[in-house]
Design a protein around this motif. Structure first.
Motif, PDB file in Angstrom:
ATOM      1  N   ALA A 102      -3.557   4.106   0.405  1.00  0.00           N
ATOM      2  CA  ALA A 102      -4.295   5.319   0.047  1.00  0.00           C
ATOM      3  C   ALA A 102      -4.434   5.513  -1.452  1.00  0.00           C
ATOM      4  CB  ALA A 102      -3.591   6.545   0.638  1.00  0.00           C
ATOM      5  N   LYS A 103      -3.747   4.725  -2.256  1.00  0.00           N
ATOM      6  CA  LYS A 103      -3.743   4.978  -3.704  1.00  0.00           C
ATOM      7  C   LYS A 103      -5.149   5.018  -4.321  1.00  0.00           C
ATOM      8  CE  LYS A 103      -0.651   1.898  -5.077  1.00  0.00           C
ATOM      9  NZ  LYS A 103      -0.117   1.420  -3.788  1.00  0.00           N
ATOM     10  N   PRO A 104      -6.074   4.133  -3.930  1.00  0.00           N
ATOM     11  CA  PRO A 104      -7.409   4.227  -4.530  1.00  0.00           C
ATOM     12  C   PRO A 104      -8.115   5.552  -4.250  1.00  0.00           C
ATOM     13  CG  PRO A 104      -7.094   2.087  -3.517  1.00  0.00           C
ATOM     14  CD  PRO A 104      -5.943   2.934  -3.082  1.00  0.00           C
ATOM     15  N   SER A 105      -7.687   6.275  -3.211  1.00  0.00           N
ATOM     16  CA  SER A 105      -8.294   7.565  -2.887  1.00  0.00           C
ATOM     17  C   SER A 105      -7.601   8.720  -3.594  1.00  0.00           C
ATOM     18  CB  SER A 105      -8.254   7.798  -1.366  1.00  0.00           C
ATOM     19  OG  SER A 105      -6.933   8.066  -0.935  1.00  0.00           O
ATOM     20  N   GLY A 106      -6.496   8.410  -4.303  1.00  0.00           N
ATOM     21  CA  GLY A 106      -5.813   9.439  -5.070  1.00  0.00           C
ATOM     22  C   GLY A 106      -4.522   9.931  -4.489  1.00  0.00           C
ATOM     23  N   ASN A 107      -4.039   9.314  -3.398  1.00  0.00           N
ATOM     24  CA  ASN A 107      -2.766   9.705  -2.787  1.00  0.00           C
ATOM     25  C   ASN A 107      -1.802   8.534  -2.772  1.00  0.00           C
ATOM     26  OD1 ASN A 107      -4.891  11.598  -0.958  1.00  0.00           O
ATOM     27  ND2 ASN A 107      -3.051  12.603  -1.715  1.00  0.00           N
ATOM     28  N   ILE A 108      -0.536   8.843  -2.578  1.00  0.00           N
ATOM     29  CA  ILE A 108       0.489   7.807  -2.544  1.00  0.00           C
ATOM     30  C   ILE A 108       1.027   7.701  -1.124  1.00  0.00           C
ATOM     31  CG2 ILE A 108       2.677   6.994  -3.492  1.00  0.00           C
ATOM     32  CD1 ILE A 108       2.111   8.689  -5.962  1.00  0.00           C
ATOM     33  N   GLY A 109       0.609   6.679  -0.423  1.00  0.00           N
ATOM     34  CA  GLY A 109       1.051   6.481   0.945  1.00  0.00           C
ATOM     35  C   GLY A 109       0.241   5.403   1.623  1.00  0.00           C
ATOM     36  N   TYR A 110       0.606   5.133   2.863  1.00  0.00           N
ATOM     37  CA  TYR A 110      -0.033   4.067   3.621  1.00  0.00           C
ATOM     38  C   TYR A 110      -0.268   4.490   5.064  1.00  0.00           C
ATOM     39  CZ  TYR A 110       1.426   0.941  -0.155  1.00  0.00           C
ATOM     40  OH  TYR A 110       1.600   0.342  -1.384  1.00  0.00           O
ATOM     41  N   LEU A 111      -1.320   3.983   5.640  1.00  0.00           N
ATOM     42  CA  LEU A 111      -1.544   4.010   7.073  1.00  0.00           C
ATOM     43  C   LEU A 111      -1.225   2.604   7.553  1.00  0.00           C
ATOM     44  CD1 LEU A 111      -2.744   6.092   9.155  1.00  0.00           C
ATOM     45  CD2 LEU A 111      -4.891   4.823   8.932  1.00  0.00           C
TER      46      LEU A 111
END
Length: 209
Positions: A102-111
């Protein structure tokens, strides 16, 4: 995710990031809280579907397909069956197959997408959650993932080192090719809640292949 795939155990994100780097180098029911907490780093908004994951030609070969939110970057996990890295790639009955950053979208996490041998969705999901270190307060409910019957869980993961806890959630579906678990973690509860729209997009568009 522009970075290379990191098969990370979600119970301790900072430590797992280091471990994942080594891996890549070497090769009752209650209502679920959907609203973000005040002060969320990035308020949830309805995401735009960008690509479909799981189908022919996509980044990860999976028993299901679903839409990814714009700017979320998928990558297949390399050698997930390697027993040397089982502590990173296995959780209960499930093996991680794909990680969406998710980092490229501005959040820190993963699906992350995990697969398990064919079994009832709830059975696999319960085994998955119980195997996560520090997990507690699991709340399960029957729902739909696209048109497929699914089981969903929200639970808490506590880290003894940081003495902090955070929300996580996942849904599971049973397919002719095995059971699939789609899990959303996050650096902390605020990040997790900010990413829920992308998770809900994946859930609402899930199809068996």
């Amino acid at each position: 995710m522009p970075e290379r795939a990191r098969p990370i155990r979600t119970s301790a994100v900072p430590a797992a990031l280091v471990a994942a780097g080594l891996l890549l180098t070497a090769c009752g029911t209650t209502p679920m809280p959907d609203a973000p907490a005040a002060g969320s780093p990035k308020p949830p908004t309805t995401p735009r579907a960008a690509v479909t994951l799981g189908g022919p030609g996509s980044a990860c070969a999976l028993p299901v397909s679903f839409a990814l939110a714009e700017d979320w970057k998928p990558e297949a996990i390399k050698n997930p069956e390697d027993p040397e890295f089982a502590a990173l790639t296995r959780q209960g009955p499930a093996t991680v197959r794909c990680e969406v950053d998710a980092k490229p979208s501005g959040n820190i996490g993963y699906l992350r997408v995990w697969t398990a041998p064919k079994s009832p969705a709830r059975t696999a999901l319960e085994g998955f959650v119980k195997a996560e270190k520090g997990s507690s307060a699991a709340s399960y409910r029957e729902t739909k993932a696209g048109a497929l019957p699914a089981t969903e869980v929200t639970y808490t993961v506590s880290d003894k080192l940081t003495e902090e806890s955070k929300e996580e959630r996942a849904f599971a579906v049973s397919t002719p090719k095995g059971t699939v678990i789609v899990h959303l973690g996050g650096l902390d509860t605020d990040e997790h809640r900010a990413m829920l729209p992308a998770y809900e997009l994946a859930k609402s568009t899930t199809k068996a292949l």
